[in-house]
Structure formats: structure tokens, C-alpha cells
Design a protein around this motif. Structure first.
Motif, PDB file in Angstrom:
ATOM      1  N   LEU A 300     -16.417  10.795  -2.193  1.00 54.25           N
ATOM      2  CA  LEU A 300     -15.203  10.295  -2.714  1.00 54.25           C
ATOM      3  C   LEU A 300     -15.127   9.746  -4.032  1.00 54.25           C
ATOM      4  N   VAL A 301     -14.282  10.467  -4.759  1.00 56.90           N
ATOM      5  CA  VAL A 301     -14.387   9.924  -6.095  1.00 56.90           C
ATOM      6  C   VAL A 301     -12.696   9.616  -6.569  1.00 56.90           C
ATOM      7  N   GLU A 302     -12.547   9.166  -7.840  1.00 58.90           N
ATOM      8  CA  GLU A 302     -11.356   8.654  -8.311  1.00 58.90           C
ATOM      9  C   GLU A 302     -10.869  10.029  -9.114  1.00 58.90           C
ATOM     10  N   PRO A 303      -9.645  10.272  -8.723  1.00 58.62           N
ATOM     11  CA  PRO A 303      -8.950  11.371  -9.576  1.00 58.62           C
ATOM     12  C   PRO A 303      -8.870  10.790 -11.236  1.00 58.62           C
ATOM     13  N   VAL A 304      -8.942  12.133 -11.944  1.00 61.58           N
ATOM     14  CA  VAL A 304      -8.623  11.634 -13.435  1.00 61.58           C
ATOM     15  C   VAL A 304      -7.401  10.939 -13.690  1.00 61.58           C
ATOM     16  N   ASP A 305      -6.372  11.434 -13.118  1.00 56.19           N
ATOM     17  CA  ASP A 305      -4.978  10.831 -13.264  1.00 56.19           C
ATOM     18  C   ASP A 305      -4.285  10.531 -11.623  1.00 56.19           C
ATOM     19  N   PRO A 306      -4.602   9.113 -11.372  1.00 57.38           N
ATOM     20  CA  PRO A 306      -4.112   8.871  -9.902  1.00 57.38           C
ATOM     21  C   PRO A 306      -2.445   8.929  -9.808  1.00 57.38           C
ATOM     22  N   ILE A 307      -1.989   9.101  -8.859  1.00 56.36           N
ATOM     23  CA  ILE A 307      -0.303   8.763  -8.628  1.00 56.36           C
ATOM     24  C   ILE A 307      -0.082   7.240  -8.738  1.00 56.36           C
ATOM     25  N   VAL A 308       0.618   6.976  -9.728  1.00 62.52           N
ATOM     26  CA  VAL A 308       1.055   5.559  -9.690  1.00 62.52           C
ATOM     27  C   VAL A 308       2.419   5.187  -9.598  1.00 62.52           C
ATOM     28  N   PHE A 309       2.806   4.414  -8.717  1.00 58.03           N
ATOM     29  CA  PHE A 309       4.305   4.097  -8.702  1.00 58.03           C
ATOM     30  C   PHE A 309       4.415   2.552  -9.068  1.00 58.03           C
ATOM     31  N   TYR A 310       5.643   2.194  -9.740  1.00 54.76           N
ATOM     32  CA  TYR A 310       5.885   0.931 -10.212  1.00 54.76           C
ATOM     33  C   TYR A 310       7.054   0.386  -9.539  1.00 54.76           C
ATOM     34  N   LEU A 311       7.012  -0.891  -9.024  1.00 52.44           N
ATOM     35  CA  LEU A 311       7.881  -1.633  -8.435  1.00 52.44           C
ATOM     36  C   LEU A 311       8.798  -1.988  -9.014  1.00 52.44           C
ATOM     37  N   ASP A 312      10.265  -1.776  -8.693  1.00 54.66           N
ATOM     38  CA  ASP A 312      11.394  -2.317  -9.180  1.00 54.66           C
ATOM     39  C   ASP A 312      11.569  -3.749  -9.329  1.00 54.66           C
ATOM     40  N   PRO A 313      11.662  -4.460 -10.548  1.00 57.43           N
ATOM     41  CA  PRO A 313      11.632  -5.765 -10.391  1.00 57.43           C
ATOM     42  C   PRO A 313      12.554  -6.276  -9.899  1.00 57.43           C
ATOM     43  N   GLY A 314      13.892  -5.536  -9.612  1.00 55.26           N
ATOM     44  CA  GLY A 314      14.975  -5.909  -8.681  1.00 55.26           C
ATOM     45  C   GLY A 314      14.881  -6.317  -7.309  1.00 55.26           C
ATOM     46  N   THR A 315      13.360  -5.681  -6.962  1.00 53.29           N
ATOM     47  CA  THR A 315      13.351  -5.842  -5.396  1.00 53.29           C
ATOM     48  C   THR A 315      13.226  -7.394  -4.982  1.00 53.29           C
ATOM     49  N   PRO A 316      13.758  -7.659  -3.930  1.00 53.49           N
ATOM     50  CA  PRO A 316      13.777  -9.137  -3.409  1.00 53.49           C
ATOM     51  C   PRO A 316      12.436  -9.012  -2.986  1.00 53.49           C
ATOM     52  N   ASP A 317      12.021 -10.428  -3.288  1.00 56.49           N
ATOM     53  CA  ASP A 317      10.428 -10.923  -3.153  1.00 56.49           C
ATOM     54  C   ASP A 317      10.042 -10.885  -1.743  1.00 56.49           C
ATOM     55  N   GLU A 318      10.952 -10.954  -0.649  1.00 59.43           N
ATOM     56  CA  GLU A 318      10.702 -11.059   0.519  1.00 59.43           C
ATOM     57  C   GLU A 318      10.148  -9.547   1.084  1.00 59.43           C
ATOM     58  N   TRP A 319      10.537  -8.534   0.364  1.00 54.77           N
ATOM     59  CA  TRP A 319      10.332  -7.326   0.887  1.00 54.77           C
ATOM     60  C   TRP A 319       9.343  -6.530  -0.012  1.00 54.77           C
ATOM     61  N   ALA A 320       8.976  -7.098  -1.205  1.00 51.64           N
ATOM     62  CA  ALA A 320       7.988  -6.269  -2.114  1.00 51.64           C
ATOM     63  C   ALA A 320       6.793  -6.048  -1.472  1.00 51.64           C
ATOM     64  N   PRO A 321       6.221  -7.160  -0.399  1.00 50.33           N
ATOM     65  CA  PRO A 321       4.830  -6.871   0.147  1.00 50.33           C
ATOM     66  C   PRO A 321       4.805  -5.648   0.902  1.00 50.33           C
ATOM     67  N   TYR A 322       6.001  -5.508   1.581  1.00 52.21           N
ATOM     68  CA  TYR A 322       5.897  -4.290   2.636  1.00 52.21           C
ATOM     69  C   TYR A 322       6.160  -3.002   1.993  1.00 52.21           C
ATOM     70  N   ILE A 323       6.937  -3.062   0.836  1.00 57.90           N
ATOM     71  CA  ILE A 323       7.165  -1.869  -0.021  1.00 57.90           C
ATOM     72  C   ILE A 323       5.629  -1.436  -0.572  1.00 57.90           C
ATOM     73  N   ARG A 324       5.168  -2.319  -1.116  1.00 58.04           N
ATOM     74  CA  ARG A 324       3.750  -1.995  -1.842  1.00 58.04           C
ATOM     75  C   ARG A 324       2.729  -1.426  -0.973  1.00 58.04           C
ATOM     76  N   ALA A 325       2.919  -1.924   0.524  1.00 56.26           N
ATOM     77  CA  ALA A 325       2.113  -1.756   1.566  1.00 56.26           C
ATOM     78  C   ALA A 325       2.452  -0.032   1.969  1.00 56.26           C
ATOM     79  N   GLY A 326       3.629   0.052   1.870  1.00 60.52           N
ATOM     80  CA  GLY A 326       4.171   1.240   2.335  1.00 60.52           C
ATOM     81  C   GLY A 326       3.465   2.531   1.536  1.00 60.52           C
ATOM     82  N   VAL A 327       3.665   2.108   0.110  1.00 60.11           N
ATOM     83  CA  VAL A 327       3.057   3.215  -0.938  1.00 60.11           C
ATOM     84  C   VAL A 327       1.451   3.440  -0.631  1.00 60.11           C
ATOM     85  N   GLU A 328       0.698   2.279  -0.591  1.00 55.79           N
ATOM     86  CA  GLU A 328      -1.110   2.296  -0.398  1.00 55.79           C
ATOM     87  C   GLU A 328      -1.256   2.757   0.854  1.00 55.79           C
TER      88      GLU A 328
END
Length: 816
Positions: A300-328
Motif C-alpha cells: 500500500l502506498v500513498e498517491p502523489v496527489d490524493p483526492i481531497v474534499f473540503y467541508l463547507d463551513p456552513g455545515t451544521p456542527d451536528e452533521w459535520a462528523p457524519y459527512i466527514r465519515a461518509g467521505v472517508e
């Protein structure tokens, strides 16, 4: 390299570049010639512009005054492929359910080309290609001449670096079709008369290393705008992204229809086939191993350029952890392809951490949280049409989608799932649903389409198993529309009711993203890719069924399990348990509240029942499609076995034609409506009856009979159009054998049956082949039975009148 279908313009003549040059330092050569009057005027204009201008350097240098925008385009960018992405940045209220801020309206490939004292904006297409080393590349270019979309005058030729400056103000402030906010039917529905240039303007313009972002407001005169109608105006803010594509396209990977991928399609005139060969390339991110040697060893190796998503700062705090987990959640799938930490999610950096960060920069992918009433989420991406390389993606979660999942969890799992029995559902439970929706949309963003056959890979009994569902969820792929487990019964003890990333998802990501080190060309990869498919070909968990093929009962939306009859039966049993509890489960703790939630949930329960019925209807005249290559054994298309079709109609007789009066729960209806129950049942039954008695359905059944005869299998378990019509007649007219009264529900159903058969008899164009003759034969068999029943003593007056009326209608149809 491939020659694009674009005619190459001749180099600009030197005479078109008069005045271009650099001033010499003292003692470093002959003095510069005196400026011409034209040069002096240009210099004066440049000096005047400079006093009030803002310059922003990047892909283009932007020169902005109060009311003008100029692009200074470097010579190195002229002739390069640029992707122009037109996106809504600000939409009015009630504009469109699926066109909101962040929605892409168009993606178009363009080039800026210098031609004398003008710069041309030209459209580019890679729909037809040929290697530029082949003579046919000249013909491809000559026969695919591309349009000139816009012509700009060059502001000044005095740039030392060979760049050109053009005024693009009018391009963004007038009605240019390719970047317009209102197109097609919307112009008609909103009564758009014209774009008003006096109320259209450029809001902002920014230049980044790989892209230029322009926001502009377009205001239209509209007779029927979606909001504030007395203004007779409609304003939309648009965002235009000019994205420079790589000079050397990413190495492509050929698509194979047996594995689901979004694609770009091309016609290859350089193919060795004796024709112009169609080819499809999968859409994927550029993932390259940072350590090719270790990768080749299977590490297993890391890619040269990973796929990176940034979380909208307007995301309600209560849903941010679940959105983060859905990406990862996709990280293990990429590990199947040999990449570690290939997909990541990050918070937007602070101004101190990165003062140049902007969500508009194409280098940054966003997961956006949109304050909108739309109940949906989307995962669009933008790709290079030359190679399929995905270069950008913005996931959009619409706030009211929370309501969708709260409601469906209650309706479809509430019977067996105590957590789902309240409007104030546990936040962690809703959060898990959000997580899986985001995972589904990320799947789209990395190149995967819906896989509608994956839900049929699991046996229905397995969906009732606590251990099986805890490990696998509800389907073999998160990319199916299989959202929650409506099959599990209260006594089963199932605890996981929500979907998740499955075996197919690991397989498809590996198939599309794993680098094949010993393959020098995309063509060299094909044998290996084909081998991976054949290894899994006999396991339904790794099958792919594209969305849109609606004849296969295994590839339906919102279905579960390998047997639609049993799955729908379990689903209906659960709805019957949920329905009487809805008043209690939807009761508000706030005094003075009405029954809006109860009415909404009741309507969605009706829709769930109708959906389960539809899953079974598809079995009748259904055709299984199992994708196979030409050198694989077995057919691609096979009719659903006759005994399964017969069982499906028997199920419909019990659950559809035998009045589903249980849907009319008095404790609910007396709270939400004054009337409508009879017409509701009539509409549901009539719609499905008409869908079942369908000319194309009967034609497929007839063709299956002919195919069986050709294969020497005639009479072996076939279900024919005549069998279907006879079984429906028996189910709809059960009262004819006795002196029973016929209630209003059944009278409506019987009228609909005669009406449907009558349509085939009266309009033979809508009933080709034998459908019209079979319908006439059915009416002839039905008529004497209806007449006999109408003459029986002991039936009530309304029943007699109904039967006499139907007999008269049948006679009229038969007599023409």
C-alpha cells in the motif's frame, strides 16, 4: 497524441504584430523606433486604465475597472484546451427543484486563438479523434469544423511577453447562450422576453494558477418569474470557471460495460477496425503511486496527489462528523486498489493558514451544505473530455433531505426498529443515514454510477439475519437505490437497517483505479481488466446493472433482495404494522400543532406500498439482463421464468386487486381529510392495472414464447399473454360467480378493466400485434358472465345497475 476534431489555424503573420518588441537599455543596442500614433493612443489608454484598475495574476491576468473586465491571456495559453464550466452561484426562490446554488448547467471545451488583431473564442470537441501521426487526422479535422463562439478585439499589441488583452465585459453582461442562466423550456415557463443589459453586471473576477472564476448577475425581463412576480424580473447569479486542462492528457482506461463507470465517449477514426470505432473512457481521478516500485510489489502506498474534499463551513456542527465519515468511508475501497489515504476530507483553512484559499478555486473540491427545501443530494464532477480525468467535484447536500430519511426510516423500518418510531429520532441514527448518503454521492464523485442490480445479490432471508445485515448492510453496493431494510420483521432481531459501502464498491474501485505496472498502453491493460471481471462473473455480488434498463425485476430502484414477491410481501406486512401507529409516532409535543406531519407520513406510506407493488409488476413480461462479453457463455437477455410471472400476478391479485382497504385507517383519515379515500384507491389500482395490461409487455411475453419454441422448449413453464389476461379477469371479477354485492372499490376496478381492454379494441394502433385481438376475446368471454350475474336475484340495486352498465359498454365495444 490524438488529433482533436479542430481545424488548426495558420500562424499569425508578422504584419499582424506590428509594434510588438522590448525597449533596449542604454548602450545595449540601437534605440527603439519612435512610437506610431496608434501606439501612443494605446499607451495613453493603458495609462488611463492603470489609474483605476485592479490586477489579479493567475491563469490569465485580470484587469478590472469599475465597469469593465479585461483578460490578459499569455501566449502560452493561446491554443490550449480550457474547460468552461457554467454554474449557478445564486438562484431565486422557487427557481427549480434541482437547479440551485452550486448546480452545473453546462461544461464546454474551448480555446482562445489569436488571429491578427482579434482573439477568437472557439468551441472544441473530442467526439471524433485520430492519432495525429495518421493521415486520417487531417480528414477528422476537416470534417469536424468547430464553431467560433465569440470574437474579441485585441486591446494592445505592446505586451512584452507576447500576451494579448481583450475586453470580455460584454461577454458576461449580454445574453450569450453558452453561459446563460435561463435556457430552453425555462424561457417559456417564466415568460422571459429578453436579458436587460442595464441590470446585468460582473460581480467579481478572480484568477488562480489553473483557473479563472467570474461571477456575474444576469437579469431577465420575465412575465412569470418564479418569485416576486410583480417585479416582472428574474435575476440569477452565474459562476463561470475557465479551467486549464493538462497539456498532456492523463492516460485513459477503456470502459467495459460489465463494470459500472461514468464515461466519456469518442469516435476513433484511427482504429484498426473496418469502421469508425466507438470507444468509451472511464471517468476517474489521476491517482499515481508515490512509490511505483513498492506499489508494483503489492504494498500500500500513498498517491502523489490524493483526492481531497473540503467541508463547507456552513455545515451544521451536528452533521459535520457524519459527512466527514461518509467521505472517508471510501478509504478501504481505495486500499483495495493499492492506495493508502487516497481520499481525505479537511476543514477549510483559516486566513492565517492559507490566505489564498478560495472555494471557487478549481483545485479545491467541496462538500457543500445547502439551505434549500429540495429533498436530495448530488455528487457531480467535472472531467477532461480528452481522457476522462476528473478534475473537480462539489458534493451538495440539501438540508431538507434530513426529512426524507427521517420519514422513510419510520415508515420502512419502524415495525422492527424501535429507534425509528418518533419524529424526534435519535440524532446519531439520522447521522448514520446522512453518512451513507454522502458515501453514495462521493461514489458518484469518484466515477461510479448507480448499480441497480446490486440489491438483488442478497437473498431475502439474509436480510432478516442480524449477523448478515450487521456485516453487509442491505445491498452489495452503496451505489444502488437500496436505502434501508424494509424486509426485516419485528421478530428477527435485526439492528442495522441502513445501507453501506459493499463488496461491489471495493471491486469497482480496484478495477478502475489500480495501476497495472506492466501495461505500457491502455490497450495492454484490457486483458488484465477482462480477467478481473471473469474472476467475479459467477458471483451476483459483483454484477453491474445500469440505471434505465427497466425490464429486469432485479435492477429496480428502491428494491431489496433476490425475490421481489417475498420482499414486497414483507414490506407490506411492516406497513400494516406501522400505519395504525402513525398518529402516536407523529404526535408533536408542542401545543397547538396540526396534523401536517401525519398527513405527510401517510402520503409517503401510500407511496411505499405502491412502490412495492410496482416491483412485482415488473416481473410480468420481465427480461433479465446479465452483461456478458461476446466470448462469454450464456445469453445476455432471458425472460423471467413463467412460473415466477404467474406467481407475481397471484400476488397482485391478493395485494392490489383485492381492495387494500387497510390503507384507509379511520384514525388517520378523520384527522387529515374530509374525503378522498375511494378515489385514492381507484387511482392506485387503475394505474397499476393499466401498467400490467400493456401492449409492449404482452409483446415481450409473445416473443419469449416464440424463442422457447425455436429452442424446442415450447409449453415448458411459459406464461403467455392469454394467461395474463385470464388471470387478471379472474382476479378483478371474483363476484360474478355468486349473488354478492360489489362495493364501490371493486366497481371502480371493474370499470377500469373494461375501459383498458376497450382501448385496445377501439385503437388498434396502440395495441399492435395480437393485443387488440386478445382484448376482444377477453371481452367476449366476460360479457355473458356479466349478463348472467346482472340477472341474478338477491343483488342490490347499485350492483345490478353497475353490471348492466358494464354489459352495455362491452356490447358497444364489441359492436364497434
Amino acid at each position: 497524441m490524438w488529433a482533436v476534431a479542430l481545424v488548426v489555424l495558420l500562424p499569425t503573420l508578422a504584419s499582424g504584430l506590428v509594434g510588438c518588441g522590448t525597449a533596449s537599455a542604454a548602450g545595449d543596442g540601437p534605440p527603439s523606433p519612435s512610437p506610431t500614433p496608434a501606439q501612443e493612443a494605446g499607451a495613453a489608454e493603458a495609462d488611463e486604465m492603470a489609474t483605476d484598475t485592479i490586477r489579479d495574476e493567475g491563469l490569465f491576468t485580470l484587469i478590472r475597472t469599475d465597469d469593465e473586465l479585461h483578460f490578459q491571456i499569455p501566449d502560452s495559453i493561446l491554443g490550449r484546451d480550457i474547460l468552461l464550466i457554467s454554474q449557478i452561484a445564486g438562484s431565486p426562490e422557487n427557481f427549480s427543484a434541482f437547479q440551485n446554488a452550486g448546480t452545473n448547467l453546462a461544461e464546454q471545451l474551448i480555446r482562445f486563438e489569436r488571429r491578427g488583431d482579434r482573439v477568437l473564442l472557439r468551441g472544441v470537441s473530442y467526439a471524433a479523434v485520430a492519432p495525429d501521426t495518421l493521415p486520417i487526422a487531417r480528414s477528422v479535422a476537416a470534417n469536424s469544423f468547430q464553431p467560433v463562439i465569440r470574437s474579441f478585439n485585441v486591446d494592445s499589441d505592446a505586451q512584452e511577453d507576447g500576451s494579448v488583452t481583450i475586453d470580455v465585459t460584454s461577454f458576461f453582461e449580454t445574453d450569450v447562450e453558452m453561459i446563460a442562466a435561463i435556457q430552453g423550456g425555462q424561457r417559456s415557463s417564466f415568460g422571459v422576453r429578453r436579458l436587460d443589459p442595464s441590470r446585468s453586471f460582473i460581480d467579481s473576477a478572480r484568477s488562480f494558477p489553473m483557473n479563472v472564476e467570474v461571477r456575474h448577475t444576469l437579469t431577465y425581463e420575465a412575465a412569470s418569474p418564479p418569485t416576486q412576480q410583480r417585479t416582472a424580473s428574474l435575476s440569477v447569479q452565474m459562476a463561470q470557471s475557465f479551467v486549464l486542462l493538462p497539456e498532456e492528457p492523463m492516460r485513459h482506461r477503456y470502459h467495459d460495460p460489465r463494470v459500472g463507470w461514468f464515461t466519456v465517449s469518442q469516435i476513433d477514426f484511427g482504429s484498426d477496425e473496418y469502421k469508425a470505432d466507438s470507444r468509451s473512457l472511464i471517468r476517474r481521478w489521476r491517482l499515481e503511486p508515490s512509490d511505483p516500485e513498492a506499489y508494483a510489489r503489492g504494498e500500500l502506498v500513498e498517491p502523489v496527489d490524493p483526492i481531497v474534499f473540503y467541508l463547507d463551513p456552513g455545515t451544521p456542527d451536528e452533521w459535520a462528523p457524519y459527512i466527514r465519515a461518509g467521505v472517508e468511508d471510501w478509504q478501504p475501497a481505495f486500499e483495495s486498489a493499492g492506495f493508502r489515504n487516497a481520499i481525505q476530507v479537511r476543514d477549510i483553512p483559516t486566513a492565517e493558514e492559507d490566505p489564498d484559499f478560495s472555494p471557487e478555486d478549481v483545485r479545491y473540491n467541496m462538500v457543500r451544505y445547502t439551505a434549500n427545501l429540495t429533498r436530495n443530494a448530488v455528487g457531480p464532477s467535472v472531467s477532461d473530455p480528452r481522457s476522462g480525468e476528473i478534475i473537480s467535484s462539489d458534493i451538495i447536500w440539501y438540508h431538507n433531505h434530513l426529512r426524507s430519511y427521517r420519514n422513510r426510516l419510520m415508515l420502512e423500518t419502524g415495525a422492527a426498529n424501535p429507534v425509528a418510531r418518533s419524529l424526534a429520532m435519535d440524532r446519531d441514527y439520522i447521522g448514520e443515514a446522512v453518512r451513507q448518503v454522502i458515501a453514495h454521492e462521493i461514489g458518484h464523485a469518484i466515477g461510479l454510477p448507480h448499480n441497480m442490480i446490486s440489491s438483488s445479490a442478497f437473498p431475502v432471508d439474509s436480510l432478516r439475519s442480524p449477523t448478515f445485515t450487521a456485516e453487509y448492510g442491505v445491498a452489495a453496493s452503496v451505489m444502488d437505490y437500496a436505502r434501508q431494510n424494509y424486509v426485516a420483521q419485528p421478530e428477527d432481531g435485526v439492528e442495522r437497517f441502513i445501507r453501506g459501502i459493499g463488496p461491489y464498491d471495493h471491486y469497482s474501485v480496484e478495477w478502475g483505479y489500480r495501476v497495472i505496472p506492466d501495461a505500457r498502453t491502455p490497450g495492454d491493460e484490457r486483458a488484465t481488466l477482462d480477467g478481473w471481471i471473469r474472476e467475479k462473473a459467477h458471483d451476483p455480488m459483483y454484477w453491474y446493472g445500469p440505471q434505465g434498463y427497466n425490464l429486469d425485476p432485479r435492477s429496480q430502484t428502491e428494491d431489496l433482495g433476490d425475490d421481489p414477491i417475498r420482499a414486497s410481501g414483507y414490506g407490506i406486512q411492516n406497513l400494516k404494522r406501522v400505519l395504525p401507529n402513525l398518529p402516536e409516532w407523529t404526535a408533536s409535543e408542542t401545543p397547538g400543532q396540526g396534523h401536517d406531519d401525519l398527513s405527510e407520513l401517510y402520503g409517503e406510506l401510500i407511496s411505499a406500498w405502491n412502490r412495492y407493488i410496482g416491483h412485482v409488476v415488473t416481473m410480468v413480461g420481465g427480461v433479465h439482463m446479465t452483461l456478458r462479453a461476446a466470448d462469454q457463455d450464456g445469453p445476455v437477455y432471458e425472460p423471467v421464468p413463467g412460473d415466477r410471472q404467474r406467481a407475481a400476478v397471484a400476488f397482485l391479485a391478493d395485494e392490489l386487486f383485492d381492495t387494500p382497504s387497510w390503507l384507509n385507517e379511520p384514525a388517520i383519515l378523520q384527522r387529515i381529510e374530509s374525503s378522498g379515500a375511494v378515489n385514492r384507491i381507484r387511482g392506485l389500482q387503475t394505474s397499476r392495472l393499466r401498467q400490467l395490461i400493456d401492449a409492449n409487455r404482452m409483446l415481450r411475453m409473445q416473443e419469449a414464447e416464440l424463442m422457447a419454441t425455436a429452442n424446442g422448449e415450447a409449453g415448458e413453464g411459459l406464461y403467455t399473454p392469454s394467461d395474463l389476461l385470464a388471470d387478471v379477469r379472474a382476479a378483478v371479477w371474483t363476484e360474478l360467480g355468486s349473488a354478492r354485492s360489489i362495493d364501490p372499490y371493486r366497481r371502480n376496478l371493474q370499470r377500469a378493466h373494461v375501459e383498458r381492454l376497450g382501448e385496445f379494441v377501439s385503437d388498434t394502433d396502440s395495441a399492435p400485434n395480437d393485443a387488440s385481438a386478445l382484448a376482444r376475446a377477453e371481452l367476449r368471454q366476460l360479457l355473458p358472465r356479466v349478463e348472467t350475474a346482472a340477472g341474478r336475484s338477491g343483488i342490490d340495486g347499485v350492483t345490478r345497475a353497475h353490471l348492466e352498465d358494464q354489459a352495455a359498454r362491452i356490447r358497444s365495444l364489441l359492436e364497434g
